[in-house]
Write a protein that holds these residues in place. Structure first.
Motif, PDB file in Angstrom:
ATOM      1  N   GLU A  76      41.842  -1.499  61.728  1.00  0.00           N
ATOM      2  CA  GLU A  76      42.209  -2.434  60.869  1.00  0.00           C
ATOM      3  C   GLU A  76      42.717  -3.607  61.757  1.00  0.00           C
ATOM      4  O   GLU A  76      43.441  -4.737  61.389  1.00  0.00           O
ATOM      5  N   LEU A  77      42.469  -3.596  63.076  1.00  0.00           N
ATOM      6  CA  LEU A  77      43.140  -4.446  63.862  1.00  0.00           C
ATOM      7  C   LEU A  77      42.160  -5.877  63.874  1.00  0.00           C
ATOM      8  O   LEU A  77      41.034  -6.051  64.010  1.00  0.00           O
ATOM      9  N   ARG A  82      42.579 -14.525  66.182  1.00  0.00           N
ATOM     10  CA  ARG A  82      43.188 -14.737  64.654  1.00  0.00           C
ATOM     11  C   ARG A  82      44.715 -14.303  65.031  1.00  0.00           C
ATOM     12  O   ARG A  82      45.690 -14.912  64.260  1.00  0.00           O
ATOM     13  N   ARG A  83      45.092 -13.201  65.674  1.00  0.00           N
ATOM     14  CA  ARG A  83      46.506 -12.939  65.661  1.00  0.00           C
ATOM     15  C   ARG A  83      47.129 -13.930  66.321  1.00  0.00           C
ATOM     16  O   ARG A  83      48.561 -14.070  66.300  1.00  0.00           O
ATOM     17  N   GLY A  85      62.898 -12.754  77.919  1.00  0.00           N
ATOM     18  CA  GLY A  85      62.347 -11.570  77.190  1.00  0.00           C
ATOM     19  C   GLY A  85      60.943 -11.338  76.917  1.00  0.00           C
ATOM     20  O   GLY A  85      60.078 -12.328  76.768  1.00  0.00           O
ATOM     21  N   LEU A  86      60.568  -9.976  77.093  1.00  0.00           N
ATOM     22  CA  LEU A  86      59.114  -9.829  76.914  1.00  0.00           C
ATOM     23  C   LEU A  86      59.156  -8.806  75.609  1.00  0.00           C
ATOM     24  O   LEU A  86      59.559  -7.747  75.600  1.00  0.00           O
ATOM     25  N   PHE A  87      58.271  -9.261  74.591  1.00  0.00           N
ATOM     26  CA  PHE A  87      58.347  -8.739  73.349  1.00  0.00           C
ATOM     27  C   PHE A  87      56.983  -8.537  73.131  1.00  0.00           C
ATOM     28  O   PHE A  87      55.949  -9.288  72.580  1.00  0.00           O
ATOM     29  N   GLY A  88      56.425  -7.314  73.201  1.00  0.00           N
ATOM     30  CA  GLY A  88      54.692  -6.931  73.180  1.00  0.00           C
ATOM     31  C   GLY A  88      54.430  -6.173  71.877  1.00  0.00           C
ATOM     32  O   GLY A  88      55.459  -5.591  71.182  1.00  0.00           O
ATOM     33  N   GLY A  89      53.399  -6.546  71.316  1.00  0.00           N
ATOM     34  CA  GLY A  89      53.073  -5.696  70.199  1.00  0.00           C
ATOM     35  C   GLY A  89      51.663  -6.332  69.664  1.00  0.00           C
ATOM     36  O   GLY A  89      51.243  -7.144  70.262  1.00  0.00           O
ATOM     37  N   SER A  90      51.102  -5.643  68.499  1.00  0.00           N
ATOM     38  CA  SER A  90      49.921  -5.814  68.117  1.00  0.00           C
ATOM     39  C   SER A  90      50.094  -7.214  67.084  1.00  0.00           C
ATOM     40  O   SER A  90      49.020  -8.038  67.115  1.00  0.00           O
ATOM     41  N   PHE A  91      51.138  -7.536  66.468  1.00  0.00           N
ATOM     42  CA  PHE A  91      51.498  -8.449  65.602  1.00  0.00           C
ATOM     43  C   PHE A  91      50.059  -8.739  64.578  1.00  0.00           C
ATOM     44  O   PHE A  91      49.403  -9.661  64.651  1.00  0.00           O
ATOM     45  N   GLU A 135      51.238 -18.386  66.539  1.00  0.00           N
ATOM     46  CA  GLU A 135      51.520 -19.834  67.033  1.00  0.00           C
ATOM     47  C   GLU A 135      51.806 -20.456  65.645  1.00  0.00           C
ATOM     48  O   GLU A 135      52.885 -21.300  65.727  1.00  0.00           O
ATOM     49  N   ALA A 136      51.338 -20.134  64.494  1.00  0.00           N
ATOM     50  CA  ALA A 136      51.697 -20.681  63.085  1.00  0.00           C
ATOM     51  C   ALA A 136      53.082 -20.325  62.631  1.00  0.00           C
ATOM     52  O   ALA A 136      53.733 -21.152  62.101  1.00  0.00           O
ATOM     53  N   LEU A 137      53.407 -19.353  63.114  1.00  0.00           N
ATOM     54  CA  LEU A 137      54.721 -18.721  62.722  1.00  0.00           C
ATOM     55  C   LEU A 137      55.978 -19.154  63.529  1.00  0.00           C
ATOM     56  O   LEU A 137      57.074 -19.198  63.004  1.00  0.00           O
ATOM     57  N   VAL A 138      55.777 -19.382  64.847  1.00  0.00           N
ATOM     58  CA  VAL A 138      56.760 -19.660  65.744  1.00  0.00           C
ATOM     59  C   VAL A 138      57.046 -21.281  65.871  1.00  0.00           C
ATOM     60  O   VAL A 138      56.424 -21.928  66.182  1.00  0.00           O
ATOM     61  N   HIS A 139      58.386 -21.363  65.677  1.00  0.00           N
ATOM     62  CA  HIS A 139      59.009 -22.807  65.726  1.00  0.00           C
ATOM     63  C   HIS A 139      59.770 -23.003  66.794  1.00  0.00           C
ATOM     64  O   HIS A 139      60.170 -24.041  66.741  1.00  0.00           O
ATOM     65  N   ASP A 140      60.190 -22.073  67.496  1.00  0.00           N
ATOM     66  CA  ASP A 140      61.232 -22.340  68.599  1.00  0.00           C
ATOM     67  C   ASP A 140      60.621 -22.363  69.919  1.00  0.00           C
ATOM     68  O   ASP A 140      59.947 -21.576  70.175  1.00  0.00           O
TER      69      ASP A 140
END
Length: 195
Positions: free
Chosen positions: A55-56, A61-62, A11-17, A67-72
Motif C-alpha cells: 500500500e506504499l 506523491r508522498r 532534527g532528523l525525522f524519518g518515515g514513510s509518511f 510539502e503541502a502539509l508543511v508550513h514552517d
C-alpha cells in the motif's frame, strides 16, 4: 540533502509518511520547540524494510503531500535516501554524520517506534551515532519503560526538562518528551481511504 550551516542543531525525522498527516506536523513542532532546533528534516524513505510495500504510495506523491502539509520554513522535506540507495536508518545516519561534521544532529522518532526499535538493522549503532528524542504518541506513553532500547540505554536517558541540551550529549543519549498527542495514524488514514 538539505544545506546546513556550521553549528546548526538539526532534527532528523524519518518515515514513510504514507500518507503524512497533522500528527507528523505535531511531532515536528514539539521537536523544534523542545529541542531548540534550527532545522528539522522530514526524511521521506523509499520504503520501510519492516513494513509491507503493497500500500506504499509512490515516493513523488508522498513528497508532494509532505510539502503541502508543511508550513514552517525550518522543516525541510527530503528524500535523499533514494539517491543513497538505502532504506536503513543506520546507513542514512552514518552518511549524514560523514558529510556534515560541522553540524549537530538529533534523531527524532515517535514513541510508537520505540517498541520495535531493537528490530531495526544496527539499532545499537543508531543509538550511538546521534542523541535520540522520542516524542510521545497515543498508546505508547509507557513504551519508554518497557522497550528493549529503553532498558538497554536506561543510564543514558536524560530528563525531558533538559531536552534543549540533548544535542550536546555524547551518544548514547536520549530523552522521552511528553506533550500534546494526535490520534491520527497513516495506517488508519489508508483504511479510511479504502472504505
Amino acid at each position: 540533502m538539505p544545506h546546513v550551516e556550521r553549528g546548526m542543531i538539526v532534527g532528523l525525522f524519518g518515515g514513510s509518511f504514507n500518507p503524512p498527516h497533522e500528527g507528523h506536523v505535531l511531532v515536528a513542532e514539539i521537536a523544534l520547540r523542545r529541542l531548540g532546533l534550527d532545522q528539522l528534516w522530514w526524511i521521506v524513505t523509499p520504503g520501510n524494510p519492516l513494513k509491507s510495500h503493497v500500500e506504499l504510495a509512490p515516493l513523488t506523491r508522498r513528497l508532494e503531500l509532505c510539502e503541502a502539509l508543511v508550513h514552517d520554513s525550518r522543516i525541510k522535506v527530503t528524500a535523499f535516501e533514494q539517491a543513497l540507495g538505502t532504506t536503513y536508518t543506520a546507513e542514512t545516519l552514518a552518511f549524514v554524520k560523514r558529510h556534515n561534521p560541522h553540524a549537530h544532529f538529533v534523531w527524532i522518532m515517535g514513541a510508537d517506534n520505540l517498541k520495535s526499535f531493537h528490530h531495526w538493522q544496527h539499532w545499537r549503532r543508531i543509538a550511538t551515532t546521534f542523541p535520540i528524542a522520542v516524542i510521545d504518541r497515543p498508546g505508547s506513553t509507557l513504551s519508554h519503560l518497557s522497550s528493549k532500547m529503553a532498558r538497554t540505554y536506561a543510564r543514558s536517558r536524560i530528563d525531558e526538562d533538559d531536552a534543549a541540551v540533548l544535542w550536546q550529549k555524547r551518544p548514547p543519549a536520549w530523552t522521552f518528551i511528553h506533550g500534546p498527542r494526535s490520534s491520527l495514524s497513516s495506517t488508519a488514514l489508508r483504511e479510511t481511504a479504502k472504505g
